[in-house]
Enzyme design. Structure first.
Site, PDB file in Angstrom:
ATOM      1  N   GLU A 262       0.832  -1.199   0.000  1.00 28.50           N
ATOM      2  CA  GLU A 262       0.000   0.000   0.000  1.00 28.50           C
ATOM      3  C   GLU A 262       0.863   1.245   0.000  1.00 28.50           C
ATOM      4  OE1 GLU A 262      -2.863  -0.038   3.163  1.00 28.50           O
ATOM      5  OE2 GLU A 262      -3.765  -1.934   2.532  1.00 28.50           O
ATOM      6  N   HIS A 280      -8.316   1.097   1.770  1.00 27.95           N
ATOM      7  CA  HIS A 280      -8.077   1.006   3.220  1.00 27.95           C
ATOM      8  C   HIS A 280      -8.977   1.988   3.978  1.00 27.95           C
ATOM      9  CE1 HIS A 280      -4.792  -0.445   6.182  1.00 27.95           C
ATOM     10  NE2 HIS A 280      -5.935  -0.296   6.811  1.00 27.95           N
TER      11      HIS A 280
END
Length: 526
Positions: A262, A280
């Site tokens: 990420e 997220h």
């Protein structure tokens, strides 16, 4: 006052909490993105408050010699080097409950999204199409939801799923049968969960044991048409194996809020017709962001101002109510440990801490860690109350606690029993008038307070010794503040413990050791 550095964006209310508690606050919400600037700014910080942008790496922690606590406003601490913090004696806290409801709700939302293909149908309708027959969904009613992880978030997901009249099967090694009954879930092993579940949602931290818990092999054990949801941590699902299972049709759909890497700007699953992805967002609600920020501010302030420890990952918790009760006993544990450690000259094999009387009813874990750290500190560099149990374990030192409700002659005592390669030594202490005192050494009863400079002497109990010791110290300009004596039997071994006004230098020690009947002499400092 302690200084707090906030290097990520945090609620203004949280910033004000620090200020209202009297702490010096530096709020630089973009600092975490600039490592060089962070290394400079953290040099005089006592506390570091972060979200996920700041990477509290080993070199960042090393650049902060005053750092005592790192607070993460959120659950995951992947951006904090926990080992480096522990070795440096820095307490790491998170806020595991502030965003629990928000994350659980996101998992339920994702489950509905893949059950009814809502994102795909939404995109199609916005394009002016009316593909009613193209988006055939499935009900969640009566289906089995498999929970991998049934802790705080998992249990909330379970309650929501039960409200939807789903059946819930849970795999969690730490879930007790009684807790499973209380939650209304069925406790199963992982293989049974994989075989039975229509939907699988993961709510576990990422560890060596849980990494790729949904591997190619695990996905092969699931029933055809299963739907997978991951709002916990990237790396819990083998993403390549998941794509393969989706392409083959074995897995009907997947919903991912987290990814192995990420930010995920490119991914093999992006664009897959049966995959829903979000960036997220598990904790991304106004309420959750406010809650975790306020919680981390209160926790960090409590620790720095009162010693209370809440939601720490590398220290036992100490409530605000416990902290003042523990404080004198922490001092006692440290003094006793320092006493034993300074007298120990060979390798330590075992440490037993014996709590007697009222202290046995307190939160003993911080006391034990303080005692271990103090014992090992004279022999090992870098030992502190946070990393002491780890260091002891790495060196094979056996640590045990013994508890008894009654203390002989005192309301409460702590006794340390240190076993080395050559002998076992005990030292016992108590609190009297709020001050730590030693009341027993190697089975010999005596009473003495701890002072900055002390002299410890073991000798034969013979006439003339006390006068000779006093004369020797006088000749070397050492003034005696207190002189405490104890002996086992008349004429046997005796102990003298003296507080003196100045440092006992090596030449003074040599002179003391030369006195007739002296067996051992040791300079101590506290």
């Amino acid at each position: 006052m302690p200084k707090i550095l906030i290097s990520d964006k945090l609620s203004p209310t949280a910033v004000q909490i620090f200020r209202d508690r009297g702490l010096d606050v530096v709020y630089e919400p973009d600092l975490g993105k600039d490592k060089a600037a962070l290394l400079e700014a953290i040099a005089d910080a006592d506390g570091l408050a972060v979200r996920s942008a700041t990477k509290a790496t080993a070199d960042v922690i090393a650049a902060a010699p005053r750092l005592k606590v790192i607070g993460r406003a959120g659950i995951g601490v992947d951006n904090i080097d926990l080992d480096a913090a522990t070795n440096a004696g820095v307490v790491v806290m998170n806020t595991p409950f502030g965003n629990a409801i928000t994350t659980a709700e996101h998992a339920i939302a994702m489950m509905f999204a893949i059950a009814r293909q809502i994102p795909q149908a939404n995109a199609s309708t916005h394009q002016g199409k009316w593909e009613k027959s193209a988006f055939m969904g499935t009900e969640v009613y009566g289906k089995t939801l498999g929970l991998i992880g049934c802790g705080n978030i998992g249990s909330i997901v379970a309650s929501r799923a039960l409200g939807l009249k789903m059946k819930v099967a849970a795999f969690d090694p730490y879930l007790t049968p009684d807790r499973a009954v209380e939650l209304g879930v069925e406790k199963v092993d992982l293989d049974e969960l994989l075989a039975r579940a229509d939907f699988i949602t993961i709510h576990t931290p990422l560890t060596e044991q849980t990494k790729n818990i949904l591997s190619k092999e695990s996905l092969g054990k699931t029933k055809k048409g299963v739907r997978i949801i991951n709002c916990a941590r990237g790396g819990l699902v083998d993403e390549d194996a998941l794509k393969e299972a989706l392409d083959s049709g074995h897995v009907a759909a997947a919903a991912l809020d987290v990814f192995a890497t990420e930010p995920a700007t490119e991914h093999p699953l992006f664009g897959h017709k049966n995959v829903v992805c979000t960036p997220h967002l598990g904790a991304a609600t106004t309420e959750a962001q406010e809650n975790v920020a306020l919680q981390v501010a209160e926790q960090m302030a409590d620790y720095l101002l009162t010693g209370a420890i809440t939601n720490a990952l590398n220290m036992p918790s100490v409530t605000a109510e416990e902290a003042p009760k523990l404080r004198p006993y922490l001092a006692l544990a440290e003094d006793l440990g320092s006493f034993a450690g300074q007298l120990t000259e060979t390798g330590v094999k075992a440490i037993e801490i014996i709590y007697a009387g009222s202290v046995s009813k307190l939160n003993r874990k911080p006391l034990t860690q303080a005692a271990i750290a103090a014992i090992l500190k004279p022999m090992l560099q870098g030992v502190n109350i946070v990393n002491a149990p780890t260091i002891a374990s790495e060196r094979g030192i056996e640590i045990t606690e013994t508890v008894t409700e009654k203390a002989r002659n005192f309301n409460a005592t702590i006794q340390l029993k240190v076993t080395t390669e050559r002998f076992t030594r005990t030292v016992t202490g108590t609190i009297f008038g709020g001050i730590p005192r030693v009341v027993e050494i190697k089975g010999v009863e005596m009473e003495a307070t701890f002072s900055e400079h002390m002299l410890y002497v073991t000798n034969e109990d013979k006439p003339g010794f006390i006068g000779a010791l006093g004369s020797t110290l006088g000749e070397h300009g050492i003034n005696i503040a207190t002189f405490n004596l104890g002996r086992g039997t008349a004429g046997g071994d005796a102990i003298a413990l003296l507080a003196v006004d100045s440092e006992v230098t090596p030449d003074v020690l040599e002179a003391v050791r030369a006195i007739k009947h002296v067996k051992q002499a040791k300079a101590l400092s506290f």
